[in-house]
Design a protein around this motif. Structure first.
Motif, PDB file in Angstrom:
ATOM      1  N   ASN A 146      -4.448   6.967  -2.532  1.00 34.30           N
ATOM      2  CA  ASN A 146      -3.983   6.025  -1.516  1.00 34.30           C
ATOM      3  C   ASN A 146      -4.337   4.647  -2.057  1.00 34.30           C
ATOM      4  O   ASN A 146      -5.510   4.299  -2.123  1.00 34.30           O
ATOM      5  CB  ASN A 146      -4.677   6.275  -0.169  1.00 34.30           C
ATOM      6  CG  ASN A 146      -4.351   7.639   0.379  1.00 34.30           C
ATOM      7  OD1 ASN A 146      -3.193   7.989   0.536  1.00 34.30           O
ATOM      8  ND2 ASN A 146      -5.367   8.427   0.657  1.00 34.30           N
ATOM      9  N   TYR A 147      -3.341   3.878  -2.455  1.00 29.44           N
ATOM     10  CA  TYR A 147      -3.591   2.595  -3.125  1.00 29.44           C
ATOM     11  C   TYR A 147      -3.329   1.429  -2.190  1.00 29.44           C
ATOM     12  O   TYR A 147      -2.731   1.566  -1.125  1.00 29.44           O
ATOM     13  CB  TYR A 147      -2.736   2.473  -4.386  1.00 29.44           C
ATOM     14  CG  TYR A 147      -1.252   2.393  -4.103  1.00 29.44           C
ATOM     15  CD1 TYR A 147      -0.647   1.161  -3.898  1.00 29.44           C
ATOM     16  CD2 TYR A 147      -0.472   3.534  -4.037  1.00 29.44           C
ATOM     17  CE1 TYR A 147       0.711   1.073  -3.621  1.00 29.44           C
ATOM     18  CE2 TYR A 147       0.879   3.466  -3.768  1.00 29.44           C
ATOM     19  CZ  TYR A 147       1.462   2.232  -3.554  1.00 29.44           C
ATOM     20  OH  TYR A 147       2.797   2.145  -3.265  1.00 29.44           O
ATOM     21  N   ASN A 148      -3.820   0.264  -2.645  1.00 32.75           N
ATOM     22  CA  ASN A 148      -3.677  -0.958  -1.885  1.00 32.75           C
ATOM     23  C   ASN A 148      -3.415  -2.095  -2.859  1.00 32.75           C
ATOM     24  O   ASN A 148      -3.935  -2.081  -3.974  1.00 32.75           O
ATOM     25  CB  ASN A 148      -4.972  -1.212  -1.091  1.00 32.75           C
ATOM     26  CG  ASN A 148      -4.854  -2.406  -0.187  1.00 32.75           C
ATOM     27  OD1 ASN A 148      -4.811  -3.544  -0.649  1.00 32.75           O
ATOM     28  ND2 ASN A 148      -4.806  -2.151   1.114  1.00 32.75           N
ATOM     29  N   SER A 201       0.788   5.936  -0.735  1.00 36.48           N
ATOM     30  CA  SER A 201       0.110   7.169  -1.123  1.00 36.48           C
ATOM     31  C   SER A 201       0.978   7.897  -2.126  1.00 36.48           C
ATOM     32  O   SER A 201       2.209   7.869  -2.041  1.00 36.48           O
ATOM     33  CB  SER A 201      -0.112   8.080   0.091  1.00 36.48           C
ATOM     34  OG  SER A 201      -0.941   7.448   1.023  1.00 36.48           O
ATOM     35  N   GLU A 251      -4.388  13.033  -5.845  1.00 33.48           N
ATOM     36  CA  GLU A 251      -3.885  12.239  -4.732  1.00 33.48           C
ATOM     37  C   GLU A 251      -4.538  10.871  -4.768  1.00 33.48           C
ATOM     38  O   GLU A 251      -5.714  10.741  -5.095  1.00 33.48           O
ATOM     39  CB  GLU A 251      -4.234  12.941  -3.420  1.00 33.48           C
ATOM     40  CG  GLU A 251      -3.785  12.241  -2.181  1.00 33.48           C
ATOM     41  CD  GLU A 251      -4.101  13.035  -0.924  1.00 33.48           C
ATOM     42  OE1 GLU A 251      -3.657  12.577   0.146  1.00 33.48           O
ATOM     43  OE2 GLU A 251      -4.773  14.078  -0.993  1.00 33.48           O
ATOM     44  N   THR A 284      -9.403   8.184  -6.625  1.00 36.47           N
ATOM     45  CA  THR A 284      -9.603   7.526  -5.332  1.00 36.47           C
ATOM     46  C   THR A 284     -10.486   6.280  -5.446  1.00 36.47           C
ATOM     47  O   THR A 284     -10.637   5.551  -4.474  1.00 36.47           O
ATOM     48  CB  THR A 284     -10.234   8.494  -4.311  1.00 36.47           C
ATOM     49  OG1 THR A 284     -11.497   8.927  -4.810  1.00 36.47           O
ATOM     50  CG2 THR A 284      -9.330   9.688  -4.071  1.00 36.47           C
ATOM     51  N   VAL A 324       0.963  11.776  -4.085  1.00 38.99           N
ATOM     52  CA  VAL A 324       0.348  13.093  -4.187  1.00 38.99           C
ATOM     53  C   VAL A 324       1.082  13.874  -5.272  1.00 38.99           C
ATOM     54  O   VAL A 324       2.310  13.896  -5.296  1.00 38.99           O
ATOM     55  CB  VAL A 324       0.427  13.858  -2.837  1.00 38.99           C
ATOM     56  CG1 VAL A 324      -0.209  15.228  -2.954  1.00 38.99           C
ATOM     57  CG2 VAL A 324      -0.210  13.056  -1.722  1.00 38.99           C
ATOM     58  N   GLU A 331       0.852  -1.182   0.000  1.00 33.90           N
ATOM     59  CA  GLU A 331       0.000   0.000   0.000  1.00 33.90           C
ATOM     60  C   GLU A 331       0.885   1.229   0.000  1.00 33.90           C
ATOM     61  O   GLU A 331       2.072   1.157   0.298  1.00 33.90           O
ATOM     62  CB  GLU A 331      -0.940   0.021   1.219  1.00 33.90           C
ATOM     63  CG  GLU A 331      -0.210   0.076   2.545  1.00 33.90           C
ATOM     64  CD  GLU A 331      -1.161   0.022   3.731  1.00 33.90           C
ATOM     65  OE1 GLU A 331      -2.383  -0.002   3.534  1.00 33.90           O
ATOM     66  OE2 GLU A 331      -0.667  -0.005   4.863  1.00 33.90           O
TER      67      GLU A 331
END
Length: 190
Positions: free
Chosen positions: A24-26, A9, A22, A52, A11, A7
Motif C-alpha cells: 500500500n503506497y503513498n 495498493s 502486497e 511494506t 497485490v 496512493e
C-alpha cells in the motif's frame, strides 16, 4: 498498469489466489527534491526487504526516464558497493567521427540511492566547456557519454579536460570528484 499517483495498493497473487506480496503506497514515498511525481515510478530498493516499509522504496532515477519497466530497478540496492565509483573510458578519445573512440563514457556506481549529480566539463584553464548533466537523480549505476562538443555543439580543441562531478544528497552530504580526459585527433585504430 498505470497506478494512481496519490496512493494505491498492489497485490501479487499466485494462480490459486495466494498472496505473494502486497504493498500500500503513498506519494510521500517519492524523493522529496523532485519538482513533481507525475509519471515517476516508485521502485523497490531491496527485493529481500519488506515491501511494506516506505524506506524500501525510492523514485526511479531521472537518468532512466523515471521508470524501468521490464528492466532492473534503477534504485536497486547493490550489495558490494561501499563508495561511489566514477570512471572514464577511454581516458583519451578522438571525436573525429571516424567510428573509433568518437566519445568517452563516464561510468558510475553510487554508494546509495537518492544521489543527485551535476556534471560539468572544464578545459585546462578551468573554463566551463560543457554542462553535461544538471541536477540528475542518479540510478545506482549507469553512464553518461560526452562526444567532445562544447555548449554550442562545436568540437573542442585537442587538449586536457576535466569532468567535475558534484554529488549531493538529502542529508546535506556534498562531494566533488575531478576526472581527467584527453581529446586528441591523432589516435589511430591499430
Amino acid at each position: 498498469p498505470t497506478m494512481p499517483d496519490e496512493e494505491g495498493s498492489l497485490v501479487m497473487l499466485t494462480i490459486n489466489g495466494d498472496i505473494i506480496d502486497e504493498v500500500n503506497y503513498n506519494e510521500s514515498w517519492h524523493f522529496p527534491l523532485l519538482q513533481g511525481n507525475e509519471g515517476v515510478s516508485l521502485e523497490r530498493i531491496d527485493r529481500t526487504a519488506s515491501s511494506t516499509n516506505p524506506s524500501n522504496w525510492h523514485s526511479a532515477a531521472s537518468t532512466e526516464g523515471f521508470a524501468t519497466p521490464g528492466r532492473k530497478n534503477s534504485q536497486e540496492k547493490l550489495a558490494t558497493t561501499s563508495t561511489s565509483v566514477f570512471e572514464i573510458v577511454p581516458t583519451a578519445f578522438s571525436p573525429n567521427n571516424d567510428g573509433w573512440q568518437d566519445y568517452c563514457q563516464l561510468n558510475y556506481t553510487t554508494r546509495q540511492n537518492g544521489q543527485m549529480a551535476s556534471i560539468t566539463i572544464v578545459d585546462a584553464s578551468g573554463r566551463i566547456v560543457k554542462r553535461l548533466v544538471l541536477q540528475a537523480l542518479l540510478s545506482t549505476n549507469g553512464y553518461f557519454n560526452w562526444n567532445g562538443t562544447d555548449e554550442k555543439g562545436q568540437l573542442c580543441v585537442p587538449g586536457n579536460y576535466l569532468f567535475v562531478i558534484e554529488l549531493f544528497d538529502l542529508n546535506g552530504n556534498v562531494s566533488r570528484i575531478r576526472l581527467p580526459v584527453i581529446i586528441t585527433y591523432s589516435i589511430k585504430k591499430v
